[in-house]
Design a protein around this motif. Sequence first.
Motif, PDB file in Angstrom:
ATOM      1  N   LYS A  34    -116.513 -32.324  81.019  1.00 17.21           N
ATOM      2  CA  LYS A  34    -116.450 -30.947  80.569  1.00 17.21           C
ATOM      3  C   LYS A  34    -115.037 -30.393  80.718  1.00 17.21           C
ATOM      4  CE  LYS A  34    -118.795 -26.491  81.141  1.00 17.21           C
ATOM      5  NZ  LYS A  34    -119.844 -25.747  81.894  1.00 17.21           N
ATOM      6  N   GLY A  35    -114.512 -29.845  79.625  1.00 17.90           N
ATOM      7  CA  GLY A  35    -113.179 -29.264  79.641  1.00 17.90           C
ATOM      8  C   GLY A  35    -112.073 -30.219  79.248  1.00 17.90           C
ATOM      9  N   ASP A  36    -112.392 -31.521  79.160  1.00 17.36           N
ATOM     10  CA  ASP A  36    -111.378 -32.509  78.780  1.00 17.36           C
ATOM     11  C   ASP A  36    -111.255 -32.610  77.269  1.00 17.36           C
ATOM     12  OD1 ASP A  36    -110.884 -33.135  81.417  1.00 17.36           O
ATOM     13  OD2 ASP A  36    -112.391 -34.715  81.476  1.00 17.36           O
ATOM     14  N   ASP A  37    -110.092 -33.091  76.828  1.00 17.48           N
ATOM     15  CA  ASP A  37    -109.838 -33.296  75.402  1.00 17.48           C
ATOM     16  C   ASP A  37    -110.339 -34.677  75.003  1.00 17.48           C
ATOM     17  OD1 ASP A  37    -108.939 -33.516  72.829  1.00 17.48           O
ATOM     18  OD2 ASP A  37    -106.855 -32.973  73.260  1.00 17.48           O
ATOM     19  N   VAL A  38    -111.501 -34.731  74.375  1.00 21.51           N
ATOM     20  CA  VAL A  38    -112.110 -36.013  74.013  1.00 21.51           C
ATOM     21  C   VAL A  38    -111.282 -36.739  72.960  1.00 21.51           C
ATOM     22  CG1 VAL A  38    -114.189 -37.104  73.070  1.00 21.51           C
ATOM     23  CG2 VAL A  38    -114.399 -35.167  74.624  1.00 21.51           C
ATOM     24  N   SER A  39    -110.565 -36.003  72.118  1.00 23.99           N
ATOM     25  CA  SER A  39    -109.764 -36.647  71.074  1.00 23.99           C
ATOM     26  C   SER A  39    -108.694 -37.555  71.672  1.00 23.99           C
ATOM     27  CB  SER A  39    -109.129 -35.599  70.158  1.00 23.99           C
ATOM     28  OG  SER A  39    -108.247 -34.764  70.879  1.00 23.99           O
ATOM     29  N   ALA A  63    -114.274 -35.964  67.398  1.00 22.92           N
ATOM     30  CA  ALA A  63    -113.217 -36.794  67.964  1.00 22.92           C
ATOM     31  C   ALA A  63    -113.346 -38.236  67.504  1.00 22.92           C
ATOM     32  CB  ALA A  63    -113.261 -36.716  69.488  1.00 22.92           C
ATOM     33  N   ALA A  64    -114.577 -38.757  67.475  1.00 20.37           N
ATOM     34  CA  ALA A  64    -114.797 -40.138  67.035  1.00 20.37           C
ATOM     35  C   ALA A  64    -114.443 -40.310  65.564  1.00 20.37           C
ATOM     36  CB  ALA A  64    -116.245 -40.543  67.286  1.00 20.37           C
ATOM     37  N   VAL A  65    -114.851 -39.348  64.746  1.00 24.82           N
ATOM     38  CA  VAL A  65    -114.526 -39.403  63.314  1.00 24.82           C
ATOM     39  C   VAL A  65    -113.019 -39.316  63.111  1.00 24.82           C
ATOM     40  CG1 VAL A  65    -114.734 -38.184  61.107  1.00 24.82           C
ATOM     41  CG2 VAL A  65    -116.757 -38.500  62.548  1.00 24.82           C
ATOM     42  N   GLY A  66    -112.361 -38.441  63.862  1.00 23.30           N
ATOM     43  CA  GLY A  66    -110.918 -38.287  63.736  1.00 23.30           C
ATOM     44  C   GLY A  66    -110.163 -39.555  64.074  1.00 23.30           C
ATOM     45  N   GLY A  68    -111.596 -42.536  63.880  1.00 24.15           N
ATOM     46  CA  GLY A  68    -112.153 -43.619  63.065  1.00 24.15           C
ATOM     47  C   GLY A  68    -112.784 -44.723  63.886  1.00 24.15           C
ATOM     48  N   ILE A  69    -113.439 -44.356  64.994  1.00 23.45           N
ATOM     49  CA  ILE A  69    -114.048 -45.369  65.867  1.00 23.45           C
ATOM     50  C   ILE A  69    -115.553 -45.124  66.016  1.00 23.45           C
ATOM     51  CG2 ILE A  69    -111.917 -45.762  67.158  1.00 23.45           C
ATOM     52  CD1 ILE A  69    -113.108 -44.037  69.423  1.00 23.45           C
ATOM     53  N   PRO A  70    -116.315 -46.175  66.385  1.00 24.69           N
ATOM     54  CA  PRO A  70    -117.763 -46.022  66.572  1.00 24.69           C
ATOM     55  C   PRO A  70    -118.070 -45.215  67.822  1.00 24.69           C
ATOM     56  CG  PRO A  70    -117.123 -48.341  66.299  1.00 24.69           C
ATOM     57  CD  PRO A  70    -115.880 -47.569  66.547  1.00 24.69           C
ATOM     58  N   ILE A  71    -119.291 -44.681  67.873  1.00 27.85           N
ATOM     59  CA  ILE A  71    -119.754 -43.955  69.057  1.00 27.85           C
ATOM     60  C   ILE A  71    -121.213 -44.267  69.317  1.00 27.85           C
ATOM     61  CG2 ILE A  71    -120.226 -41.879  67.688  1.00 27.85           C
ATOM     62  CD1 ILE A  71    -119.513 -40.222  70.200  1.00 27.85           C
ATOM     63  N   VAL A  72    -121.523 -44.538  70.579  1.00 26.29           N
ATOM     64  CA  VAL A  72    -122.898 -44.733  71.042  1.00 26.29           C
ATOM     65  C   VAL A  72    -123.311 -43.455  71.749  1.00 26.29           C
ATOM     66  CG1 VAL A  72    -124.425 -46.034  72.576  1.00 26.29           C
ATOM     67  CG2 VAL A  72    -122.594 -47.221  71.329  1.00 26.29           C
ATOM     68  N   ILE A  73    -124.425 -42.851  71.333  1.00 25.16           N
ATOM     69  CA  ILE A  73    -124.879 -41.583  71.890  1.00 25.16           C
ATOM     70  C   ILE A  73    -126.166 -41.802  72.674  1.00 25.16           C
ATOM     71  CG2 ILE A  73    -125.621 -39.224  71.378  1.00 25.16           C
ATOM     72  CD1 ILE A  73    -124.020 -39.550  68.709  1.00 25.16           C
ATOM     73  N   GLY A  74    -126.081 -41.595  73.997  1.00 26.04           N
ATOM     74  CA  GLY A  74    -127.251 -41.710  74.845  1.00 26.04           C
ATOM     75  C   GLY A  74    -127.683 -40.369  75.410  1.00 26.04           C
ATOM     76  N   THR A  75    -127.021 -39.299  74.983  1.00 28.92           N
ATOM     77  CA  THR A  75    -127.354 -37.949  75.436  1.00 28.92           C
ATOM     78  C   THR A  75    -128.764 -37.573  74.978  1.00 28.92           C
ATOM     79  OG1 THR A  75    -125.033 -37.309  75.264  1.00 28.92           O
ATOM     80  CG2 THR A  75    -126.647 -35.535  75.349  1.00 28.92           C
ATOM     81  N   ALA A  84    -128.577 -33.553  62.567  1.00 31.42           N
ATOM     82  CA  ALA A  84    -127.869 -33.305  61.303  1.00 31.42           C
ATOM     83  C   ALA A  84    -126.387 -33.613  61.459  1.00 31.42           C
ATOM     84  CB  ALA A  84    -128.067 -31.851  60.877  1.00 31.42           C
ATOM     85  N   ALA A  85    -125.802 -33.264  62.606  1.00 34.39           N
ATOM     86  CA  ALA A  85    -124.392 -33.557  62.862  1.00 34.39           C
ATOM     87  C   ALA A  85    -124.162 -35.064  62.963  1.00 34.39           C
ATOM     88  CB  ALA A  85    -123.937 -32.867  64.143  1.00 34.39           C
ATOM     89  N   ILE A  86    -125.120 -35.767  63.566  1.00 37.61           N
ATOM     90  CA  ILE A  86    -125.012 -37.227  63.659  1.00 37.61           C
ATOM     91  C   ILE A  86    -125.060 -37.853  62.267  1.00 37.61           C
ATOM     92  CG2 ILE A  86    -126.176 -39.322  64.464  1.00 37.61           C
ATOM     93  CD1 ILE A  86    -127.090 -37.665  66.916  1.00 37.61           C
ATOM     94  N   ASP A  87    -125.986 -37.373  61.432  1.00 34.98           N
ATOM     95  CA  ASP A  87    -126.085 -37.886  60.057  1.00 34.98           C
ATOM     96  C   ASP A  87    -124.776 -37.677  59.299  1.00 34.98           C
ATOM     97  OD1 ASP A  87    -128.704 -38.670  60.459  1.00 34.98           O
ATOM     98  OD2 ASP A  87    -129.566 -36.830  59.614  1.00 34.98           O
ATOM     99  N   GLN A  88    -124.166 -36.520  59.505  1.00 34.32           N
ATOM    100  CA  GLN A  88    -122.909 -36.219  58.828  1.00 34.32           C
ATOM    101  C   GLN A  88    -121.803 -37.157  59.296  1.00 34.32           C
ATOM    102  OE1 GLN A  88    -122.321 -34.016  56.392  1.00 34.32           O
ATOM    103  NE2 GLN A  88    -120.117 -34.495  56.310  1.00 34.32           N
ATOM    104  N   ALA A  89    -121.697 -37.370  60.611  1.00 32.70           N
ATOM    105  CA  ALA A  89    -120.667 -38.255  61.159  1.00 32.70           C
ATOM    106  C   ALA A  89    -120.879 -39.693  60.707  1.00 32.70           C
ATOM    107  CB  ALA A  89    -120.674 -38.178  62.681  1.00 32.70           C
TER     108      ALA A  89
END
Length: 242
Positions: A34-39, A63-66, A68-75, A84-89
């Motif tokens: 929290k508060g960190d720059d993920v990019s 940040a992942a799209v910017g 251009g890398i894959p992301i695994v989401i376990g949240t 909807a945001a995941i579908d867009q990414a």
Amino acid sequence: MANIGVIGSKGAMGEALRDVIEASGHDYAGGADKGDDVSKLADVSDVLVDFSAPGALESNLHAAVGAGIPIVIGTTGLGDKHHAAIDQAARAIPVLQTGNTSLGVTLLAHLVREAAKRLDSDWDIEILEMHHRRKVDAPSGTALLLGEAAAEGRGIVLADNSERGRDGNTGARSDGAIGFASLRGGTVAGEHSVILAGDEERITLSHSAENRAIFARGAVRAAEWLRGRDEGRYTMDQVLGL
């Protein structure tokens, strides 16, 4: 070998992930919380693993799209706007989202789907889960994943056929409903049972998590598998070839 960045690095899962990443021969690219720059983390990573919070998901995907890398989401605890945001990414990068990264739970969901498909609606389906006292969402993401698997097997929509939080004079159980019950206490990492109850017989399919390391190992396995894939939305079933 991959540089794996962890979002939610200061949480219990973040710590487990760092240990598993280093033990598996990959490089720990760093962590963000929290508060960190993920990019900045994305720029030095080959793949991101996100175990943070629903409110941070959209910025993490950005940040992942910017980068251009894959992301695994376990949240867990995600809603319609998050999906909807995941579908867009996923139109730009490979994204794997799951309610549970455990390989055992992934196989359990497969078995639940197959059982529900082969047993008719005369068999009632109940999902029971227990987690540690600090867990904030209920039912758990895993319970919902198992419920979705059962609903898929039955060819129904879970949201229209679920019963939760029974209390008081609730009346008889609805035909074909999928029931959920949640227990909280102690330090339980995760217990899930899917009960299929027919007339005079009962089947129970269950999974016990003894340590959070199992989720970390599954997440690293997913990150390995996701690298080099085309853009799109993927599942843990695909990681196991189910």
